[in-house]
Design a protein around this motif. Structure first.
Motif, PDB file in Angstrom:
ATOM      1  N   GLN A  61      -4.225  -7.190   2.034  1.00 13.57           N
ATOM      2  CA  GLN A  61      -3.129  -6.760   1.160  1.00 13.57           C
ATOM      3  C   GLN A  61      -1.927  -6.288   1.975  1.00 13.57           C
ATOM      4  N   ASP A  62      -2.174  -5.600   3.096  1.00 13.02           N
ATOM      5  CA  ASP A  62      -1.081  -5.175   3.977  1.00 13.02           C
ATOM      6  C   ASP A  62      -0.329  -6.392   4.503  1.00 13.02           C
TER       7      ASP A  62
ATOM      8  N   ARG B  89       1.738  -8.231   1.778  1.00 18.53           N
ATOM      9  CA  ARG B  89       2.969  -7.512   1.435  1.00 18.53           C
ATOM     10  C   ARG B  89       4.028  -7.686   2.525  1.00 18.53           C
TER      11      ARG B  89
ATOM     12  N   HIS C  86       2.699 -12.142  -2.634  1.00 17.24           N
ATOM     13  CA  HIS C  86       2.672 -10.726  -3.024  1.00 17.24           C
ATOM     14  C   HIS C  86       3.371 -10.522  -4.363  1.00 17.24           C
TER      15      HIS C  86
ATOM     16  N   LEU D 293       1.716  -9.715  -8.219  1.00 14.61           N
ATOM     17  CA  LEU D 293       2.163  -8.585  -9.031  1.00 14.61           C
ATOM     18  C   LEU D 293       2.546  -9.047 -10.438  1.00 14.61           C
TER      19      LEU D 293
ATOM     20  N   HIS E 101       9.207  -1.402  -9.377  1.00 15.09           N
ATOM     21  CA  HIS E 101       7.772  -1.259  -9.114  1.00 15.09           C
ATOM     22  C   HIS E 101       7.567  -0.798  -7.664  1.00 15.09           C
TER      23      HIS E 101
ATOM     24  N   GLU F   8       5.382  -1.392  -5.476  1.00 12.64           N
ATOM     25  CA  GLU F   8       4.957  -2.454  -4.560  1.00 12.64           C
ATOM     26  C   GLU F   8       6.134  -3.288  -4.054  1.00 12.64           C
TER      27      GLU F   8
END
Length: 296
Positions: free
Chosen positions: A116-117, A120, A225, A229, A245, A247
């Motif tokens: 996930q890192d 993003r 990413h 979302l 958001h 994120e």
């Protein structure tokens, strides 16, 4: 130098909010890694009134800096690349204090680079790539070739960082050393732009074609990413909802161009809702089917 600074970092180590302390010493006569100071003490804390506090010291002919930074700001630096020295500091600095192996856990997280890192960070670099490419193209079409050249150098840099991330690594300050091994094609484009024998105008023109192809090739992986979302709810999103958001905060400034690019490529769909004004519609965004995965 460590002995001289010991009273400073020992005082910080006794604070229960302190998670870790690292000493970074200057290795060369001139070193941007330490802002040319002889040493920097990095103190990572759980929380503080100021996310970043810096103080300078001098002892005889030596200089030192104390950098007290919150855990959340360290993660922000790592994620957004706003302080690219942080990875160098964490891996190459001397560990002076480590509460509950916090620094060791941080190193492991950087080494394993959670999915996930990485996704993003890819989203951030892809959005910046689109921005630089589009602005460079605009400058080129307005016959501002030096400005177009400058933006293409930056676009290539974001493309290189994106490629390094795609291969599962953190982009380093020396990203072109990484990319020469990982993806020579992009390195070759950089060489041709900077040292090519063609005229500046021609070099920039040829690069537009190559980068446009590479951007299209990465349109789904680079936007994964954002697409993930958008897929978290079934209702279409307003632009404001996406931009605000948490994120998306890291690349909100480039969101407009990125969304328009994805709409043009038919990856993101638009839902129109009529307003009170005749022929005027609210615009909402959503993804459907395989677009949400960003894999195709």
């Amino acid at each position: 130098m460590e002995d001289i600074l010991r009273p400073i970092y020992q005082e910080r180590a006794s604070n229960e909010d302190t998670l870790g302390i690292i000493l970074i010493e200057k290795k060369k006569s001139e070193s941007p890694v330490t802002d040319n100071l002889d040493a920097v003490i990095l103190v990572i804390v759980k929380d503080a009134a100021q996310p970043l506090f810096i103080k300078h010291y001098e002892y005889k002919n030596d200089t030192a800096g104390l950098c007290v930074v919150t855990e959340s700001l360290v993660y922000d630096w790592i994620l957004n690349g706003t302080n690219r020295r942080i990875v160098n500091w964490i891996f190459n600095g001397k560990l002076l204090f480590d509460r509950n192996e916090y620094i060791e856990s941080l190193k492991k997280r950087l080494e394993t680079f959670p999915y996930q890192d990485r996704v993003r960070k890819m989203g951030i670099e892809f959005a910046k790539l689109i921005r630089r490419f589009m602005e460079g193209k605009d400058f080129y079409e307005s016959n501002h070739y030096l400005d177009a050249f400058n933006h293409m150098v930056h676009a290539l840099h974001h493309l290189a960082r994106l490629s390094v991330l795609e291969h599962g690594f953190h982009p380093e300050i020396t990203v072109w050393s990484q990319i020469k091994k990982i993806e020579p094609q992009i390195y070759k484009l950089y060489e041709e732009l900077v040292v090519g024998r063609e005229s500046l105008e021609k070099r920039v023109e040829l690069l537009f074609l190559a980068i446009e192809f590479l951007i299209t090739e990465r349109k789904r992986s680079g936007s994964k990413h954002l697409l993930s979302l958008l897929a978290t709810k079934s209702e279409p999103w307003t632009f404001a909802d996406i931009m605000n958001h948490p994120e998306i905060k890291s690349y909100a400034i480039d969101l407009g161009l990125l969304l328009e690019f994805l709409v043009e490529k038919e990856i993101v769909s638009v839902h129109k809702v009529e307003t009170k004004g005749k022929g005027l519609y609210h615009r909402y965004y959503y993804v459907k089917g395989d677009s949400a995965t960003g894999d195709k």
